[in-house]
Design a protein around this motif. Structure first.
Motif, short mmCIF file in Angstrom:
data_model
loop_
_atom_site.label_atom_id
_atom_site.label_comp_id
_atom_site.label_asym_id
_atom_site.label_seq_id
_atom_site.Cartn_x
_atom_site.Cartn_y
_atom_site.Cartn_z
N ASN A 163 -12.02 -2.62 -4.99
CA ASN A 163 -12.96 -2.39 -4.12
C ASN A 163 -14.49 -1.66 -4.73
OD1 ASN A 163 -11.73 -2.17 -1.20
ND2 ASN A 163 -10.23 -1.56 -2.50
N GLN B 177 -6.81 -0.71 -6.40
CA GLN B 177 -7.50 -1.02 -5.38
C GLN B 177 -8.73 -0.19 -5.69
OE1 GLN B 177 -4.99 2.10 -3.35
NE2 GLN B 177 -4.10 0.46 -2.04
N GLU C 109 0.79 -1.25 0.02
CA GLU C 109 -0.01 0.00 0.01
C GLU C 109 0.96 1.25 -0.09
OE1 GLU C 109 -0.79 0.19 5.00
OE2 GLU C 109 -2.15 -1.19 3.63
#
Length: 547
Positions: free
Chosen positions: A484, A480, A27
């Motif tokens: 998501n 990401q 991340e």
């Protein structure tokens, strides 16, 4: 950068005897002081290795000295590993980006999996309003995002053209039509108000004259309802086109009944033993699948409920072979989600096959003061009014500046301001600035081709290295956002990139007397405008060359 960290940590874990090495999550730290990239992998290994996470993180760090990509590796907090990259490594990754172009910014995460995104799906009983606009922006951007990630995406609009609300629209139009002809016509108590109903009545009069002057609603029901629906759907399509949103398919609720899809769905459910009769009605055993109560699908008078057609609609989606169904709904539908998840589990064996994104409404202001509702719509501000005032690009971008389930305020004054207070202007102005830099470089006789072969060593300013790092995190943000199902992450990224670019531009000349420095900085500009263009395209927003 992410691949470099994952591979290095995996090799270190292998040296520690962990074979196969666990998946390494990577991340971007929220604070730059915490390095360029970070992984919490040590915390996930504490139970297996029976060691504190920080000790495991230190073991991993000790196994990494041979990794030339890193300037330093630090253990932080409860066991994070923070990585800071060497400047020459960053410059080489920038060169790779210039060579590979857009392909390096995205990853084939979908591998052809079929996804249907159903969004907007407003009742054709009135104009699209601001909430529909936000749903349209979210649905369209999500569709673009998934398509870029290798999913086979279909965009669908579900037309609720059956039932009481549509009939009420017809009654409202007929009442206004008869009023216009001088006939006393009681308006339905809960009828649709607003000038658009009067517009429909005038259009009806122009088409049929006084034919229905003395008719009861039942005598002209089919004609009036079909007329009103056709006109409203045309208006909805035109508004969506003005907003830059397209659909692959339009599914009519009426067609589900006409084609026998509703009866087919009930037959399938009977065969599976998940329907039963009670109190003269037909019920779905929803509690068996986690809903709070069983649900009626056919009422005691023989009429189907809305839920029955929704079941048929989602069964048809499943039978068409989609791997994932995404519904983008208004937040007021939150109570409806558990019953549809129950349907999904009953018919597909897994409720996760359906994902519902609930979109919060939008508050409209002008200079910090609430905007009065539209006179033409009667009860709300229409999407078309907002498009006409601030433009589709601005509206879409602002709708995507918050997570879909967060409340949002759109200030019309701020939305048209040509300043950093206007987020889309700030980014589009950056793209235009970069194109003007290249135009200026060309006028100065600077070679602007083959920048991927330029010497990038002159890119040594701290701001330049920060920009390069930001560019290289695009694929991480993209992944990401895809995993998501959150396109607003791309909006955040573009705002942050613009926030780095403009101060750099104001402090440093790109085209200078130093040819090597100029070409290096032009290479950086090319990579920046590429990221802006790719990100804006996902959001459905233009990347202008001039402003």
């Amino acid at each position: 950068m992410k691949k470099t960290v994952m591979e290095a940590v995996s090799r270190a874990l292998g040296q520690m005897g962990l074979r196969p090495a666990p998946r390494v999550e990577v991340e971007v730290p929220r604070e730059e002081a915490h390095g360029d990239l970070s992984t919490p992998v040590a915390m996930g290994l504490a139970k297996e290795l029976r060691k504190p996470p920080r000790e495991i993180a230190r073991d991993i760090a000790r196994a990494l000295p041979g990794e030339e990509a890193f300037e330093k590796v630090e253990v932080a907090g409860p066991g994070f590993l923070n990585f800071t990259f060497r400047a020459d490594f960053l410059r080489e990754r920038l060169r790779e980006l210039l060579r590979e172009g857009p392909a390096l910014l995205r990853e084939d995460l979908g591998r052809g999996r079929r996804v249907q995104v159903e969004f907007v799906s407003a009742n054709p009983t009135g104009p699209l309003h601001l909430g529909h606009g936000r749903g349209a922006a979210v649905g369209a951007a999500l569709s673009n995002l998934l398509r870029e990630a290798g999913f086979a995406v279909e965009r669908e609009y579900y037309i609720n053209d059956a039932g009481r609300q549509v009939e009420l629209l017809g009654r409202s139009v007929l009442a206004r039509y008869r009023e216009a002809l001088g006939v006393e016509a009681p308006f339905p108590e809960d009828g649709y108000k607003g000038a658009y109903v009067e517009d429909l009545a005038r259009a009806l009069q122009e088409e049929v004259g006084e034919v229905y002057r003395d008719s009861t609603f039942q005598e002209c029901r089919e004609k009036v309802v079909d007329f009103a629906l056709a006109h409203m759907l045309t208006r909805i399509r035109e508004d969506l086109q003005a907003f830059g949103v397209q659909f692959d398919t339009w599914q009519s609720e009426r067609e589900l009944y006409d084609e026998g899809a509703v009866e087919h769905a009930l037959t399938v459910m009977r065969e599976r033993g998940i329907l039963y009769e009670a109190e003269g009605a037909l019920w779905f055993r929803a509690t068996r699948y986690g809903d709070e109560k069983d649900r009626v699908v056919v009422k005691s008078d023989g009429q189907h409920t809305y839920f029955a057609s929704d079941i048929a609609y989602h069964l048809r989606k499943l039978e068409r072979g989609f791997d994932e169904l995404i519904n983008v709904w208004g937040a007021d539908h939150h109570g409806y989600v558990p019953r549809l998840e129950a349907v999904m589990e009953a018919l597909a064996g897994e409720r996760k096959k359906l994902r519902v994104l609930l979109v919060q409404m939008v508050a409209l202001e002008r200079g910090g003061k609430p905007v009065q509702m539209s006179k033409r719509a009667g009860e709300f501000v229409t999407l078309r009014e907002v498009i006409d005032e601030i433009g589709a690009d601005t509206a879409k971008f602002i709708f995507l500046t918050r997570r879909h389930d967060s409340h949002l305020t759109l200030d019309l004054e701020a939305a048209v301001a040509q300043s950093a207070e206007n987020p889309v202007y700030y980014i589009q102005y950056a793209t235009a600035r970069i194109h003007s830099i290249f135009a200026h470089a060309g006028e100065q006789g600077v070679e602007t081709e083959s920048l991927e072969s330029a010497d990038l060593a002159p890119l040594a300013e701290a701001e330049e290295l920060r920009l390069i790092k930001k560019l290289l995190t695009y694929p991480i943000v993209f992944e990401q956002a895809v995993r998501n199902r959150e396109p607003h992450r791309m909006t955040f990224y573009l705002q942050e990139l613009a926030g780095m670019f403009h101060p750099y531009y104001n402090r440093h000349r790109v085209v200078t007397e130093d040819v090597a420095l100029t070409r290096a900085r032009l290479a950086l500009m090319k990579a920046i405008v590429l990221s802006f263009s790719e990100g804006l395209r996902i959001l459905g927003v233009s990347a202008p060359k001039k402003m």
